[in-house]
Each structure stands twice: as structure tokens, then as C-alpha cells.
Write an enzyme that holds these catalytic residues in place. Structure first.
Site, PDB file in Angstrom:
ATOM      1  CG  ASN A 174      -5.004   8.755   6.653  1.00 14.26           C
ATOM      2  OD1 ASN A 174      -6.019   8.062   6.535  1.00 14.26           O
ATOM      3  ND2 ASN A 174      -5.035   9.987   7.132  1.00 14.26           N
ATOM      4  CD1 TRP A 175      -4.522   3.896   1.600  1.00 14.01           C
ATOM      5  CD2 TRP A 175      -6.088   2.282   1.522  1.00 14.01           C
ATOM      6  NE1 TRP A 175      -3.963   2.788   1.021  1.00 14.01           N
ATOM      7  CE2 TRP A 175      -4.895   1.787   0.958  1.00 14.01           C
ATOM      8  CE3 TRP A 175      -7.207   1.447   1.584  1.00 14.01           C
ATOM      9  CZ2 TRP A 175      -4.793   0.482   0.458  1.00 14.01           C
ATOM     10  CZ3 TRP A 175      -7.106   0.153   1.091  1.00 14.01           C
ATOM     11  CH2 TRP A 175      -5.913  -0.321   0.532  1.00 14.01           C
ATOM     12  CE  LYS A 176      -5.602  12.196   4.452  1.00 18.41           C
ATOM     13  NZ  LYS A 176      -5.318  13.603   4.253  1.00 18.41           N
ATOM     14  CG  HIS A 209      -6.087  12.983  10.214  1.00 20.13           C
ATOM     15  ND1 HIS A 209      -6.596  14.010   9.451  1.00 20.13           N
ATOM     16  CD2 HIS A 209      -4.983  12.532   9.559  1.00 20.13           C
ATOM     17  CE1 HIS A 209      -5.835  14.158   8.385  1.00 20.13           C
ATOM     18  NE2 HIS A 209      -4.850  13.278   8.419  1.00 20.13           N
ATOM     19  CD  GLU A 231      -8.052  14.933   6.249  1.00 14.80           C
ATOM     20  OE1 GLU A 231      -8.380  13.731   6.277  1.00 14.80           O
ATOM     21  OE2 GLU A 231      -7.141  15.370   5.522  1.00 14.80           O
ATOM     22  CD  GLU A 238      -0.771  13.886   9.299  1.00 14.79           C
ATOM     23  OE1 GLU A 238      -0.325  13.230   8.377  1.00 14.79           O
ATOM     24  OE2 GLU A 238      -1.985  13.972   9.540  1.00 14.79           O
ATOM     25  N   GLY A 243      -2.519  17.430   2.034  1.00 12.10           N
ATOM     26  CA  GLY A 243      -3.271  17.379   0.788  1.00 12.10           C
ATOM     27  C   GLY A 243      -3.121  18.625  -0.068  1.00 12.10           C
ATOM     28  CB  SER A 281       2.267  17.317   0.678  1.00 15.98           C
ATOM     29  OG  SER A 281       0.963  17.883   0.636  1.00 15.98           O
ATOM     30  N   GLY A 304      -0.727  10.319   3.061  1.00 13.84           N
ATOM     31  CA  GLY A 304      -2.104  10.312   2.555  1.00 13.84           C
ATOM     32  C   GLY A 304      -2.131   9.964   1.076  1.00 13.84           C
ATOM     33  N   GLY A 305      -2.169  10.989   0.241  1.00  8.61           N
ATOM     34  CA  GLY A 305      -2.296  10.804  -1.204  1.00  8.61           C
ATOM     35  C   GLY A 305      -1.353   9.767  -1.794  1.00  8.61           C
TER      36      GLY A 305
HETATM   37  P1  PGA Z   1      -1.338  13.920   2.503  1.00 18.46           P
HETATM   38  O1  PGA Z   1      -2.112  13.495   3.832  1.00 18.46           O
HETATM   39  O2  PGA Z   1      -0.101  13.059   2.429  1.00 18.46           O
HETATM   40  O3  PGA Z   1      -2.298  13.621   1.384  1.00 18.46           O
HETATM   41  O4  PGA Z   1      -1.013  15.356   2.619  1.00 18.46           O
HETATM   42  C1  PGA Z   1      -1.422  13.189   4.998  1.00 18.46           C
HETATM   43  C2  PGA Z   1      -2.414  12.932   6.121  1.00 18.46           C
HETATM   44  O5  PGA Z   1      -3.386  13.689   6.243  1.00 18.46           O
HETATM   45  O6  PGA Z   1      -2.251  12.000   6.922  1.00 18.46           O
END
Ligand code: PGA
Length: 249
Positions: free
Chosen positions: A10-12, A95, A97, A165, A171, A211, A232-233
Site C-alpha cells: 500500500n503505497w498510500k 483503510h 486512514e 490492521e 506506521g 508495520s 505500507g512503509g
Molecule cells: P504500515 O502500513 O506497514 O506502514 O504500518 C500498513 C497499512 O496501513 O496498510
């Protein structure tokens, strides 16, 4: 029955056409032997360029959201048809977010999910509790509602991917322990069994997200109910390939 692991990035709101193309070019040879499903969910504006960049590889391109309506006055939204035009196979839906910053609700998640399925796009439906909810012992209650309302009316639940999640792990560098993630994901599978049927629940792919990285992915994905990850990251660099290759390396 064996479920095929699915690792999705997930590049966000990260990367550009330039840096995205470069990363995909680096990832392609690194993941070429994977036996798993692999996707990168990229910002909408990058979809055409990233689909082109990933062509002929194991990497499928996904979206980070999709709207339920066919078309119309929904400024800023993207329809299934628009995604399908570029061969998009997956869309993240709900998600945390989106829920936290953009007011998305379980009802909206449900409409988006139903529309994706109807259009042959696999929804990656995100669920998870906040730290406060976990500390107050409300994790199961929160998940129950997200699953019941978000997955309402789905005929074939095996067409849905779930990403568990925990919001406190996203994050933050605070990963859920493999035991915590397994316990909660097993609960989610049990709940899906109750909402739909046990046989189907055993086929549903459930990812862990929050994470997850090259260091901790092995212990997480070794858990019996964890079928992959939403990353994500660690999907913003070639570390993503290490996660994809966690068993083969
Ligand atoms: P993260 O994000 O791996 O940076 O914690 C995961 C996500 O929100 O899908």
C-alpha cells in the site's frame, strides 16, 4: 485446504511516476519466482503508468479505494469501470486512514465492496481496532460491527480479501505480536464463519497489516490463520521483495 498467500503493498500517498517505475523495475526480477499473489496498491494517478511498468511480471496493480456508483457527481472519486479500463485487479476498501481522516463508514465500505465484487475487482477490506478500543477490551466488538456491516449482503465471501490492521500498529513500528495477530485473525475467521459459513470462511484470505517488514514477516506469516500481509512503509523500497520472498529465501 491451503490458502494461497497474498502480499499487497500500500503505497498510500507516496511515490511519483518516475520513482514508482524505478521501484517496479527493481522489484520485477526479485519477485519473478514467487508462488504467491502479489500486488501494489498505488495512488490513482499512478495506476496507468504502474500497470505499464508491471506488465509481464508477477506484480498486479491495485487501487487504494473505489466508489460504488457507476458514474456521476462524486468529485474526487473513482469508479470500478475506470479502474477496470486499466486492468486493475484489487482495491483496498475501508483503510483505517480513510475511516479516520475522511469519515468513511462501514455502510460506505459495504457499498464499495459490493460494487467491486460486481465488477470483478477483488476488494481488500480493512478492519481493525484502535489502541483505546484494545485496551478497553472492545476489540471483538469493534471487529464484529466492521465485519457484519461492512460485509453485509455479500453472496460469495471467498471473493473478498480481509486485511486485519490494528490501527495502533500502522506506521508506528509497533507490530502486533505474531500471537496477538493470530488470535485476532482466528477470531475474524470464526466470525466470518458465523456470518456466512464455515467452509467459505476457511477459504477467505486474511492478511495482517501494520508495520510488517522483512524482519518480522516470517513469524507473522508462519501463523496458521495469517495468509499474507498488507504492507505500507516496507512497500516503498525493495524491502517489499524480501517480504514477498519470505519463505523462499
Ligand atoms: P504500515 O502500513 O506497514 O506502514 O504500518 C500498513 C497499512 O496501513 O496498510
Amino acid at each position: 485446504m491451503a490458502r494461497k498467500p497474498f502480499i499487497a503493498g500500500n503505497w498510500k500517498m507516496n511515490m511519483t511516476a518516475e520513482s514508482g517505475k524505478e521501484l517496479i523495475a527493481q522489484l520485477k526480477p526479485l519477485v519473478k519466482d514467487t508462488r504467491y499473489n502479489v500486488a501494489l496498491c498505488v495512488p490513482a494517478i499512478l495506476i496507468p503508468a504502474m500497470v505499464k511498468a508491471a506488465k509481464g511480471s508477477k506484480i498486479k496493480i491495485g487501487a487504494q479505494n473505489v466508489h460504488w456508483a457507476e458514474k456521476g457527481a462524486y468529485t474526487g472519486e473513482i469508479s470500478c469501470e475506470q479502474l477496470k479500463e486499466y486492468g486493475v485487479k484489487y482495491a483496498i476498501i475501508g483503510h483505517s486512514e480513510r475511516r479516520q481522516y475522511f469519515g468513511e463508514t462501514d455502510e460506505g465500505v459495504n457499498k464499495r465492496t459490493l460494487a467491486a465484487i460486481a465488477n470483478g475487482i477483488t476488494p481488500i477490506v480493512c478492519v481493525g481496532e484502535t489502541l483505546e478500543e484494545r485496551e478497553n477490551g472492545q476489540t471483538e466488538k469493534v471487529l464484529d460491527k466492521q465485519l457484519k456491516d461492512g460485509l453485509n449482503g455479500i453472496e460469495d465471501i471467498t471473493k473478498v480479501v480481509i486485511a486485519y490492521e490494528p490501527v495502533w500498529a500502522i506506521g508506528t513500528g509497533k507490530t502486533a505480536t505474531p500471537e496477538q495477530a493470530q488470535e485476532t485473525i482466528a477470531y475474524i475467521r470464526k466470525k466470518i464463519g458465523k456470518l456466512f459459513d464455515k467452509r467459505s470462511a476457511n477459504k477467505v484470505i486474511i492478511q495482517y497489516g501494520g508495520s510488517m517488514n522483512a524482519k518480522n514477516c516470517f513469524d507473522l506469516m508462519e501463523q496458521p490463520d495469517i495468509d499474507g500481509g498488507l504492507i505500507g512503509g516496507a512497500s516503498l523500497t525493495t524491502e517489499f521483495a524480501k517480504v514477498v520472498n519470505y519463505l523462499q529465501d
